[in-house]
Write a protein that holds these residues in place. Structure first.
Motif, PDB file in Angstrom:
ATOM      1  N   UNK A  75      -3.056   8.094  -2.436  1.00 59.16           N
ATOM      2  CA  UNK A  75      -2.319   6.828  -2.440  1.00 59.16           C
ATOM      3  C   UNK A  75      -2.560   6.042  -1.157  1.00 59.16           C
ATOM      4  N   UNK A  76      -2.503   6.718  -0.025  1.00 59.16           N
ATOM      5  CA  UNK A  76      -2.743   6.058   1.258  1.00 59.16           C
ATOM      6  C   UNK A  76      -4.176   5.582   1.364  1.00 59.16           C
ATOM      7  N   UNK A  77      -5.119   6.437   0.952  1.00 58.66           N
ATOM      8  CA  UNK A  77      -6.536   6.077   1.019  1.00 58.66           C
ATOM      9  C   UNK A  77      -6.836   4.857   0.155  1.00 58.66           C
ATOM     10  N   UNK A  78      -6.244   4.786  -1.022  1.00 61.32           N
ATOM     11  CA  UNK A  78      -6.470   3.648  -1.915  1.00 61.32           C
ATOM     12  C   UNK A  78      -5.888   2.368  -1.315  1.00 61.32           C
ATOM     13  N   UNK A  79      -4.748   2.483  -0.641  1.00 62.47           N
ATOM     14  CA  UNK A  79      -4.151   1.310   0.006  1.00 62.47           C
ATOM     15  C   UNK A  79      -5.065   0.798   1.115  1.00 62.47           C
ATOM     16  N   UNK A  80      -5.623   1.723   1.914  1.00 61.69           N
ATOM     17  CA  UNK A  80      -6.564   1.319   2.966  1.00 61.69           C
ATOM     18  C   UNK A  80      -7.813   0.682   2.369  1.00 61.69           C
ATOM     19  N   UNK A  81      -8.292   1.248   1.267  1.00 63.09           N
ATOM     20  CA  UNK A  81      -9.490   0.712   0.609  1.00 63.09           C
ATOM     21  C   UNK A  81      -9.243  -0.716   0.114  1.00 63.09           C
ATOM     22  N   UNK A  82      -8.052  -0.962  -0.443  1.00 63.68           N
ATOM     23  CA  UNK A  82      -7.704  -2.301  -0.935  1.00 63.68           C
ATOM     24  C   UNK A  82      -7.670  -3.309   0.218  1.00 63.68           C
ATOM     25  N   UNK A  83      -7.138  -2.891   1.360  1.00 66.25           N
ATOM     26  CA  UNK A  83      -7.110  -3.771   2.528  1.00 66.25           C
ATOM     27  C   UNK A  83      -8.532  -4.091   2.997  1.00 66.25           C
ATOM     28  N   UNK A  84      -9.389  -3.076   2.999  1.00 61.80           N
ATOM     29  CA  UNK A  84     -10.783  -3.283   3.409  1.00 61.80           C
ATOM     30  C   UNK A  84     -11.463  -4.303   2.497  1.00 61.80           C
TER      31      UNK A  84
ATOM     32  N   UNK B  16       1.952  -3.668  10.508  1.00 58.35           N
ATOM     33  CA  UNK B  16       2.534  -2.475  11.110  1.00 58.35           C
ATOM     34  C   UNK B  16       2.750  -1.443  10.022  1.00 58.35           C
ATOM     35  N   UNK B  17       2.494  -0.176  10.320  1.00 55.25           N
ATOM     36  CA  UNK B  17       2.804   0.878   9.366  1.00 55.25           C
ATOM     37  C   UNK B  17       3.291   2.107  10.117  1.00 55.25           C
ATOM     38  N   UNK B  18       4.019   2.954   9.419  1.00 55.01           N
ATOM     39  CA  UNK B  18       4.624   4.120  10.063  1.00 55.01           C
ATOM     40  C   UNK B  18       3.988   5.410   9.570  1.00 55.01           C
TER      41      UNK B  18
ATOM     42  N   UNK C  52       0.207  -0.579  14.912  1.00 58.53           N
ATOM     43  CA  UNK C  52      -0.168  -1.953  14.582  1.00 58.53           C
ATOM     44  C   UNK C  52      -1.668  -1.976  14.330  1.00 58.53           C
ATOM     45  N   UNK C  53      -2.058  -2.409  13.137  1.00 56.89           N
ATOM     46  CA  UNK C  53      -3.459  -2.361  12.707  1.00 56.89           C
ATOM     47  C   UNK C  53      -4.022  -3.774  12.583  1.00 56.89           C
ATOM     48  N   UNK C  54      -5.216  -3.967  13.127  1.00 62.23           N
ATOM     49  CA  UNK C  54      -5.928  -5.241  12.989  1.00 62.23           C
ATOM     50  C   UNK C  54      -7.319  -4.955  12.440  1.00 62.23           C
TER      51      UNK C  54
ATOM     52  N   UNK D 142       8.713  -0.640  18.884  1.00 64.58           N
ATOM     53  CA  UNK D 142       9.584  -0.597  17.719  1.00 64.58           C
ATOM     54  C   UNK D 142      10.958  -0.026  18.076  1.00 64.58           C
ATOM     55  N   UNK D 143      10.985   0.981  18.932  1.00 68.75           N
ATOM     56  CA  UNK D 143      12.257   1.578  19.338  1.00 68.75           C
ATOM     57  C   UNK D 143      13.100   0.576  20.105  1.00 68.75           C
ATOM     58  N   UNK D 144      12.458  -0.184  20.989  1.00 69.57           N
ATOM     59  CA  UNK D 144      13.179  -1.207  21.745  1.00 69.57           C
ATOM     60  C   UNK D 144      13.741  -2.264  20.803  1.00 69.57           C
ATOM     61  N   UNK D 145      12.926  -2.694  19.835  1.00 68.39           N
ATOM     62  CA  UNK D 145      13.378  -3.691  18.873  1.00 68.39           C
ATOM     63  C   UNK D 145      14.548  -3.171  18.046  1.00 68.39           C
ATOM     64  N   UNK D 146      14.475  -1.903  17.633  1.00 71.78           N
ATOM     65  CA  UNK D 146      15.550  -1.315  16.838  1.00 71.78           C
ATOM     66  C   UNK D 146      16.826  -1.178  17.661  1.00 71.78           C
ATOM     67  N   UNK D 147      16.695  -0.753  18.923  1.00 73.99           N
ATOM     68  CA  UNK D 147      17.867  -0.640  19.798  1.00 73.99           C
ATOM     69  C   UNK D 147      18.512  -2.003  20.016  1.00 73.99           C
TER      70      UNK D 147
END
Length: 256
Positions: free
Chosen positions: A91-100, A113-115, A126-128, A153-158
């Motif tokens: 599932x993850x690999x297919x999502x990356x392939x679709x983005x490519x 951004x992804x976790x 953070x992916x570019x 992200x932790x700072x933003x959440x806090x």
């Protein structure tokens, strides 16, 4: 110099040699320059904490820097020639392939951004992704950089939690509270502040001009002067008693 030769024979006997001598100084200099640039690029990519890799149009890995190799726990030779399906769940690999495919087909950059869940902890990345072109201008793959933004992200959440707690405290008090952002000229008013003047939540807009229109004409100059003096740091705190128009039309005395 580069030379090549060919023996000249007669009746099976070598009677001479014909040769060609070519000056390849420019070629050697170009090769040396290319090698220097390649080494420089590898040094830069190897020293950056960001993960960087290169893929072709079929999303096959062509190169990867040290940071990405450490992330996958593989050597570069174990990464190149393979795809995401060799390292991630389908599932993850297919999502990356679709983005490519999107980056290559639209020839536009893509970022997100992804976790990643690692036991009890979550890492944020953070992916570019940017398209890569050959000498003819044709898009022949993409380059991707990944940065660990977990701390951000932790700072933003806090900060989000802190703001929510402050809002709950402001809305729960019997006093009406307000917060003026002088950079945007916008005012936040608590639920109690609006209710004291007969308004529903959000019924009064955030503009400072709305508040100015609500202040009694005889009190406006005094209030504005007190505010400006405080902003000039001439007073330790801002304090003013003045009248504000209630939604019903009557005047209400308030203390700021």
């Amino acid at each position: 110099m580069r030379s090549s030769s060919c023996p000249h024979t007669e009746d099976g006997q070598v009677v001479g040699v014909a040769g060609i001598l070519a000056d390849i100084t420019d070629q050697k200099q170009s090769q040396k320059k290319l090698a220097e640039q390649t080494n420089l690029l590898k040094t830069i990519l190897g020293s950056t904490p960001d993960m960087v890799f290169l893929k072709d149009r079929q999303s096959v890995y062509l190169a990867a820097n040290d940071a990405f190799c450490r992330f996958l726990g593989k050597r570069e030779s174990e990464i190149t020639g393979k795809t995401d399906f060799d390292f991630y769940d389908p599932e993850t690999a297919e999502a990356f392939r679709a983005e490519d495919r999107e980056v290559i087909s639209t020839q536009r950059s893509r970022d997100k951004d992804f976790s990643i869940v690692e036991g009890k902890h979550t890492r944020w990345m953070h992916v570019v992704k940017n398209p890569v072109y050959d000498d003819s201008g044709e898009c022949n793959g993409l380059v991707c950089s990944i940065r660990d933004v977990t701390d951000r992200k932790r700072v933003e959440e806090d900060l989000k939690i802190s703001e929510e707690r402050l809002k709950m405290a402001m809305d729960g008090t019997n006093d009406g509270l307000w917060d003026w952002d002088v950079t945007t000229d916008q005012i936040y008013r608590s639920i109690r502040w609006e209710a004291m003047l007969g308004y529903e939540v959000g019924e009064i807009g955030p503009s400072v001009k709305i508040w100015e229109e609500m202040v009694h004409p005889e009190d406006k100059e005094m209030v504005v002067n007190a505010l400006e003096a405080h902003l000039r740091k001439e007073t330790e705190s801002y304090r003013a008693e003045y009248r504000v128009r209630h939604k019903a039309g009557n005047w209400v005395w308030i203390l700021d």
